[in-house]
Design a protein around this motif. Structure first.
Motif, PDB file in Angstrom:
ATOM      1  N   LEU A 116       0.057   1.836  -7.578  1.00  0.00           N
ATOM      2  CA  LEU A 116      -0.910   1.404  -6.563  1.00  0.00           C
ATOM      3  C   LEU A 116      -0.906  -0.122  -6.420  1.00  0.00           C
ATOM      4  CD1 LEU A 116      -3.845   3.862  -7.329  1.00  0.00           C
ATOM      5  CD2 LEU A 116      -2.323   3.890  -5.338  1.00  0.00           C
TER       6      LEU A 116
ATOM      7  N   SER B 225       1.586  -2.067  -6.935  1.00  0.00           N
ATOM      8  CA  SER B 225       2.816  -2.433  -6.215  1.00  0.00           C
ATOM      9  C   SER B 225       2.652  -2.197  -4.719  1.00  0.00           C
ATOM     10  CB  SER B 225       4.002  -1.616  -6.725  1.00  0.00           C
ATOM     11  OG  SER B 225       4.205  -1.843  -8.101  1.00  0.00           O
ATOM     12  N   MET B 226       2.003  -1.084  -4.353  1.00  0.00           N
ATOM     13  CA  MET B 226       1.756  -0.836  -2.928  1.00  0.00           C
ATOM     14  C   MET B 226       0.915  -1.977  -2.361  1.00  0.00           C
ATOM     15  SD  MET B 226       1.080   3.302  -2.533  1.00  0.00           S
ATOM     16  CE  MET B 226       1.563   3.483  -0.802  1.00  0.00           C
ATOM     17  N   ALA B 227      -0.087  -2.396  -3.148  1.00  0.00           N
ATOM     18  CA  ALA B 227      -0.954  -3.482  -2.680  1.00  0.00           C
ATOM     19  C   ALA B 227      -0.141  -4.759  -2.452  1.00  0.00           C
ATOM     20  CB  ALA B 227      -2.086  -3.726  -3.670  1.00  0.00           C
TER      21      ALA B 227
ATOM     22  N   GLY C  48       2.824  -4.934  -1.484  1.00  0.00           N
ATOM     23  CA  GLY C  48       3.666  -4.755  -0.305  1.00  0.00           C
ATOM     24  C   GLY C  48       2.904  -4.844   1.007  1.00  0.00           C
ATOM     25  N   MET C  49       1.572  -4.823   0.921  1.00  0.00           N
ATOM     26  CA  MET C  49       0.792  -4.773   2.154  1.00  0.00           C
ATOM     27  C   MET C  49       0.803  -6.119   2.879  1.00  0.00           C
ATOM     28  SD  MET C  49      -2.184  -2.256   0.848  1.00  0.00           S
ATOM     29  CE  MET C  49      -2.905  -1.931   2.446  1.00  0.00           C
TER      30      MET C  49
ATOM     31  N   LEU D  61       5.148  -8.251   0.232  1.00  0.00           N
ATOM     32  CA  LEU D  61       6.476  -8.266  -0.390  1.00  0.00           C
ATOM     33  C   LEU D  61       7.345  -7.188   0.261  1.00  0.00           C
ATOM     34  CD1 LEU D  61       7.869  -9.828  -2.773  1.00  0.00           C
ATOM     35  CD2 LEU D  61       7.642  -7.695  -4.050  1.00  0.00           C
TER      36      LEU D  61
ATOM     37  N   LEU E 167      -3.541   6.880   0.604  1.00  0.00           N
ATOM     38  CA  LEU E 167      -2.169   6.472   0.287  1.00  0.00           C
ATOM     39  C   LEU E 167      -1.342   6.293   1.565  1.00  0.00           C
ATOM     40  CD1 LEU E 167      -1.524   8.718  -2.845  1.00  0.00           C
ATOM     41  CD2 LEU E 167      -1.842   6.235  -2.807  1.00  0.00           C
TER      42      LEU E 167
ATOM     43  N   MET F 124      -2.179   3.004   3.020  1.00  0.00           N
ATOM     44  CA  MET F 124      -1.511   1.913   2.300  1.00  0.00           C
ATOM     45  C   MET F 124      -0.068   1.807   2.775  1.00  0.00           C
ATOM     46  SD  MET F 124      -2.926   2.061  -1.658  1.00  0.00           S
ATOM     47  CE  MET F 124      -2.642   0.337  -2.111  1.00  0.00           C
TER      48      MET F 124
ATOM     49  N   GLY G 194       0.343  -0.031   5.877  1.00  0.00           N
ATOM     50  CA  GLY G 194       0.129  -1.466   5.753  1.00  0.00           C
ATOM     51  C   GLY G 194       1.290  -2.197   5.124  1.00  0.00           C
ATOM     52  N   MET G 195       2.249  -1.463   4.591  1.00  0.00           N
ATOM     53  CA  MET G 195       3.326  -2.123   3.861  1.00  0.00           C
ATOM     54  C   MET G 195       4.308  -2.805   4.809  1.00  0.00           C
ATOM     55  SD  MET G 195       3.768   0.602   0.795  1.00  0.00           S
ATOM     56  CE  MET G 195       4.799  -0.402  -0.257  1.00  0.00           C
ATOM     57  N   ALA G 196       4.706  -4.003   4.413  1.00  0.00           N
ATOM     58  CA  ALA G 196       5.581  -4.816   5.262  1.00  0.00           C
ATOM     59  C   ALA G 196       6.849  -4.061   5.647  1.00  0.00           C
ATOM     60  CB  ALA G 196       5.931  -6.120   4.557  1.00  0.00           C
ATOM     61  N   ASP G 197       7.371  -3.212   4.744  1.00  0.00           N
ATOM     62  CA  ASP G 197       8.623  -2.517   5.032  1.00  0.00           C
ATOM     63  C   ASP G 197       8.437  -1.255   5.867  1.00  0.00           C
ATOM     64  OD1 ASP G 197      10.338  -4.321   3.942  1.00  0.00           O
ATOM     65  OD2 ASP G 197      10.382  -3.386   1.963  1.00  0.00           O
TER      66      ASP G 197
ATOM     67  N   LEU H  63       0.999  -2.813   9.235  1.00  0.00           N
ATOM     68  CA  LEU H  63      -0.261  -2.939   9.977  1.00  0.00           C
ATOM     69  C   LEU H  63      -1.182  -3.898   9.233  1.00  0.00           C
ATOM     70  CD1 LEU H  63      -1.522  -1.639  12.586  1.00  0.00           C
ATOM     71  CD2 LEU H  63      -2.951  -0.333  11.012  1.00  0.00           C
TER      72      LEU H  63
END
Lengths: 536, 536
Positions: free
Chosen positions: A200, A202-204, A206-207, A213, B200, B203, B206-209, B213
Motif C-alpha cells: 500500500l 508503494s502504491m501511495a 506511485g500516486m 514515482l 485499491l 489508488m 491515481g498512479m502515475a503509470d 488522476l
C-alpha cells in the motif's frame, strides 16, 4: 471480489515480466555495475533459494548491514518474497545497540557489506541468535574475518537455483521487514512492516498527488536502506520498473552530483544535509542536473534558502515530506494544490517550506492543549496518525503503550495545520519550550537564526525558569571567518517574533552534539547549556 | 502495522477536509450547477441519514436509475459510506431485465432521475423488494407518477441531519456496490464491489503509470455511472479532490465539446463512439479543447484514425484501456514505457492502438491452444485475470462456474501479448473464427475494412463451413454517398492478411445490429447473415 493478498512477490515478478531490460545502476568499489531487472530477478530467486538452504524458514529474521547497492536491493526482495523478514540494521548505531537489536529481533543470518565487518566482529560474542554470516563483497575471495561460519554472497547467488519459486500462500499481514528507530533513552525500538503495508505504501508513492514515482523515473535512493526502507523507493521502484540508481558506500556530494549528471537521475529523496551538500558542490563545479524533475526532502525541515536555490537557480521543484520509521514512512508531501500554483512565488515558497498535505489512505488528528486544534496555521498540537501503513506497536517492547493509544500513533511531533490542510512541524513535544503556559517552538527560532548570514548552525533548548517554568536559550555555531554578537542576533530576531519568544541568552559554540542520523541531540545540549550557565 | 480497513468513507472525508473549495460541476435540466466538496459532503451526510430513516440498514441494496449528475455522485458516496450497497442499474436494459436485476439484487429503495420514471412505472408491478422510490428532480415539486411511496430527493437532503456520522466499523470486505453486466443469453449477471476493491482500484487510477488522476485534474465522467462505476472516476476523483464534471442527461457531442472548452476539462474517458462523435463535432465547429492532457478510450478498440486525429491534429495523447464490469474495471492502459517514447510516431501509434500494459496490482495469464502463449504479439489466447479488484463470482448466479475457475477470471476475450507486455484484444472467444484449425480475428478484419474511406461500419462473423469448419463473412455499411464494390474491398484487404483470412463474402447492409452499449450484436448478425446467404 477476489481475496488476492497484497504481497510483495508481485513487485519483482512484474519487473521481470514487463521491464526485463530496465536497469539497476549500482556504485561499487569496482565502479558502476549495471544489472537488468531480468538479472536482478534471477539473482533474487537464487539468493532466496540459498538462504533457504542455509536454514532460513518462514518468518525468520535476516539482518542486513549494508549500503545502498544492488545486493542490498536483492536482499530487500529475496527475503520477504520467500516469506522471511528483512531486518535492516542502522550501521551508525552504537555497538551495544547493534548487538541489542540483532538479539532482540533474533536475526538468524546476517548479510554484511565487506567494509562493515568490523562492526559485527566487535560485538560478535554478544550475539545470541545468529547462525551464519554472508559477506557482500566485490572481491572474488572472502576477506579475513573472525566471524564464522561465513559465506560469500556471490557464491550463494551462483549456487542458488534459478528454478526456485516464491511461496504463493503468504498472507498480506505476515511480517516482511523490520527497522529499529533510536529512542531518546534506552535501546532502539523495533517496527515491523508487513507485506500489506509495503504494498500500500508503494502504491501511495506511485500516486500523482504524492511523488508520482513511475517507470519513466530514474530514481536515486540516497536515503540509506537501513532508514525506513530508504523511504520506500526500492520497493516501489522495482514494482513500477523504475530505473534505480544505488549510490553505494561512502558517497560524497561530488559522487551524487556525478551520478545525477551521468545517469540522468529524474528523482531523488534525502535529508536536508544531502541537499545542502549538493548545493555546495554545485557552487564549486558545474554539473548538468536538469534531468531532475523534483527532489524530496524529509527527516527534518530544509531551510528556505535551500528550497529557493533548487527552484530558482536550478529550476527543480523542491518537495518537503514528513514521515518516520513508524509510518513506512510517507505521511505528508508538500505537493501544491492546483489553485495554489497561481500564488506568488513567495507564497508558494512558504507552502513548500511546510511539510505538506496528507497522502490519500491515511488519517491525522492534531491534539493541542484544548483538544483538536483549529486549522489556522497557528495553534500547536501533537500529531496523531492512523492508517494501513502505520505501525501499531514496537516489537516486543513495553514502550508501545506510550506511543500507540486508542488506535492512533502519537508521533511526539508538534505541528500546526493551516486552512488548506498543510502541516508544519513545529517541534518535538519534548523539545517544545513551555513558557508561562504558552508554547515556544525551538525549531522556528533555529530556522530564523540559521537564516542569518553569519550563522552556520543553531539549536534552541529549554532551561528551567522559576517564574516562567521554561525559557529558551540559543546555541549558535558561526560560519568560518564570520562574526556576530549576541546583541546583533537578538536584534535580528526581534522583528520576527513576539517579545516573550526571544531567547534569554545566546551561547556561541564550536559544534552542536548530534545523533547518528545528524539530528541535534537536544538532551545532551540541554545538560551542556545548564553547565555553561551555572559556570557564568 | 495497524489493521485500518480500506473503506470508502475516507474518500468523502478527505475531500471535505482538504479540498472543501474544489467543485463538482453538474449539468442539469436547469443549466450548470456548481457544488463545492464542502456542500457535496454535507448533502451526502444528509442523504445517508434520510435513507437510514427510510429503513435502509447495513448491507441493504439501494438501486439507482440515473445519469451522471451531482445527485448520483452523492448516492455513490452516501450509500456505501453508510454501510449499504449501491446498485447502479443500466437504464438501457430491456424492461424485463430491469425488473429482474432489481428483484435479484433485492433493492430496498430506488433512486430515480425524474425523466427515467417511465422505465420503472412500466415494470413496477413485477418488483418484489422495493419499499420506496426517491425521485431526483431539478423541480421543486414531485412529478406525476404511479409509483408509490415516492420521496423528493431534495426534501430528503433538507430533512436529513448534518450531524449524521458514518459507521466506523465497516469491514473492508463488506459489499459497497453492485453492477449487472449483460450476458450473451439469459439475464444479466451481477458483480459485487467491496470497499477494499473500490479503494485499491482508486489508488490504481491515481498512479502515475496508469492514468495518474490527480487533484490538478478537471475530469469529466462521460462513461455512464451505471457502467462499472463510470470506470472508477467518481470514487477516485472525490478522494483526490479532483474537479469533477458530470455531463448529465442526454448529452451530445456538442455538449461535451462545450463542457471541455468552458470547464477546461483535463481528462476524460469514454468508448470509441464518444471520441468519434467528438471528432465530428470538432470538424464542424471550432472549440478550444487544449486543456485536455489525455483521453482514455475503452469498451472496444478505437480505429487508428481516431487516435491519429487526437494526437496529430489536437495534440492530445489518446490512451487505450481495457477492463470489464468484472474488473472494476481498470486492467491495462496503453501508457508507453520510457524507451518507447523514442520510437517513430507510427511505431508509437501501433502501441497506442493496443490495449496496453498491466497496471500494478493485478496478474494476468494468457491461455492459448497449447497452454500459455508466447509473448510475440502473434499467438492468441484467452485472457485470465487475478487481483484484489477482480470479481470472484457472479452474485447468486450459477454462471459463476463458467467464468471463475481456479482463482482466475476467464474473460472470454482473446488477446495477444507482445514482447513488451502490451496486450492486444483480438476478439471475443465466441466471435473468433476457427478456420481449418487456425484462428482468424474478426476484429482485425473489421478494423482493416473500417480503414477504407468508403466504409462507415464493418462487422465480421463466422459461418459454418463443411471443409474449414468456419469461414469469415464481412458485413459492411457504407458512408453516405460513397460507393465501393465487394471486389475492391477484397483487393484492399489482400495485402494486409494471409490469403485464408480473407472473408468468403462481403454483404452490404443498411445497419449492423448493436447491443445497448453500442457493441455489435454478433449473435443476431450471424443469424441474419446465414438467412441472407441461404437466400442467394
Amino acid at each position: 471480489m477476489m481475496q488476492t493478498p497484497l504481497t510483495m512477490t508481485q513487485m519483482i515478478k512484474r519487473a521481470e515480466k514487463f521491464f526485463p531490460k530496465k536497469q539497476v545502476i549500482s556504485r561499487t568499489s569496482k565502479g558502476i555495475v549495471r544489472l537488468t531487472y531480468k538479472e536482478i530477478a534471477e539473482r533474487t530467486r537464487r539468493l532466496a533459494d540459498s538462504l533457504q538452504k542455509l536454514g532460513v524458514e518462514r518468518g525468520d529474521k535476516v539482518g542486513t548491514l549494508a549500503w545502498n547497492t544492488h545486493r542490498h536491493l536483492e536482499a530487500y526482495l529475496a527475503i520477504p518474497c520467500s516469506g522471511a523478514v528483512i531486518h535492516t540494521i542502522n550501521i551508525r548505531l552504537a555497538p551495544q545497540h547493534i548487538s541489542y537489536i540483532i538479539n532482540h529481533a533474533e536475526d538468524k543470518i546476517l548479510l554484511i557489506d565487506a567494509d562493515l565487518i568490523p562492526l559485527i566482529e566487535r560485538c560478535k560474542d554478544e550475539l545470541t541468535s545468529v547462525k551464519a554470516f554472508v559477506i557482500m563483497t566485490d572481491e572474488d575471495e572472502l576477506p579475513e574475518t573472525s566471524l564464522s561460519p561465513v559465506y560469500h554472497y556471490e557464491q550463494l547467488i551462483a549456487s542458488g537455483s534459478n528454478d526456485y519459486e516464491y511461496p504463493d500462500d503468504i498472507d498480506e499481514n505476515e511480517p516482511a521487514g523490520m527497522c529499529y528507530t533510536s529512542a531518546t533513552t534506552g535501546n532502539p525500538k523495533g517496527v515491523v512492516y508487513t507485506h500489506r503495508s509495503n504494498v500500500l505504501h508503494s502504491m501511495a508513492l506511485g500516486m500523482a498527488d504524492s511523488i508520482g514515482l513511475s517507470e519513466k523515473d530514474i530514481a536515486m535512493a540516497i536515503v540509506p536502506m537501513f532508514h525506513a526502507n530508504a523511504w520506500g523507493l526500492p520497493f516501489a521502484g522495482v514494482w513500477f520498473g523504475t530505473t534505480l540508481v544505488m549510490p553505494g558506500p561512502y558517497f560524497t556530494p561530488k559522487i551524487l552530483a556525478e551520478l545525477i549528471e551521468e545517469e540522468k537521475v529524474t528523482f531523488s529523496a534525502g535529508v536536508p544535509t544531502i541537499w545542502l551538500g549538493l548545493l555546495k558542490e554545485l557552487e564549486e563545479k558545474e554539473y548538468d542536473i536538469s534531468s531532475l524533475r523534483a527532489v524530496l526532502c524529509g527527516g527534518s525541515a530544509a531551510p528556505k534558502f535551500v528550497i529557493r536555490a533548487f527552484e530558482q537557480k536550478y529550476n527543480i521543484p523542491f518537495m518537503h515530506g514528513y514521515g518516520m520509521t513508524e509510518t513506512s514512512p510517507l505521511v505528508v508531501v508538500s505537493t501544491l494544490k492546483s489553485y495554489q500554483e497561481e500564488l506568488s512565488y513567495e507564497e508558494r515558497l512558504n507552502l513548500r517550506a511546510k511539510q505538506g498535505i496528507l497522502v490519500p489512505g491515511l488519517e491525522i488528528k492534531i491534539i493541542g492543549q484544548n483538544g483538536e486544534v483549529a486549522w489556522d496555521g497557528k495553534e500547536m498540537g501533537e500529531l496523531l496518525i492512523r492508517g494501513p501503513w502505520i505501525a501499531s506497536e514496537y516489537y516486543k517492547d513495553e514502550r508501545t503503550a506510550d506511543a500507540f493509544q486508542d488506535g492512533w500513533l502519537y508521533t511526539g511531533d508538534v505541528v500546526t495545520i493551516d486552512k488548506e490542510g498543510f502541516l508544519n512541524i513545529v517541534d518535538r513535544t519534548k523539545d517544545l519550550i513551555k513558557s508561562g503556559g504558552e508554547w515556544i517552538s525551538s525549531i522556528d527560532l533555529e530556522n530564523a537564526l540559521m537564516a542569518h548570514e553569519a550563522v552556520f548552525e543553531a539549536a534552541v533548548v529549554a532551561v528551567p525558569h522559576e517564574q516562567w517554568q521554561e525559557r529558551p536559550i540559543a546555541c549558535v555555531v558561526l560560519k568560518e571567518n564570520k562574526q556576530v554578537t549576541k546583541e546583533e542576533l537578538l536584534e535580528f530576531l526581534a522583528p520576527q517574533f513576539a517579545k516573550w519568544w526571544l531567547p534569554d541568552d545566546i551561547l556561541f559554540m564550536d559544534e552542536i552534539p548530534k545523533t547518528s542520523v545528524g539530528k541535534f541531540l537536544k538532551r545532551a545540549l540541554r545538560d551542556q547549556v545548564q553547565d555553561e550557565l551555572q559556570k557564568n
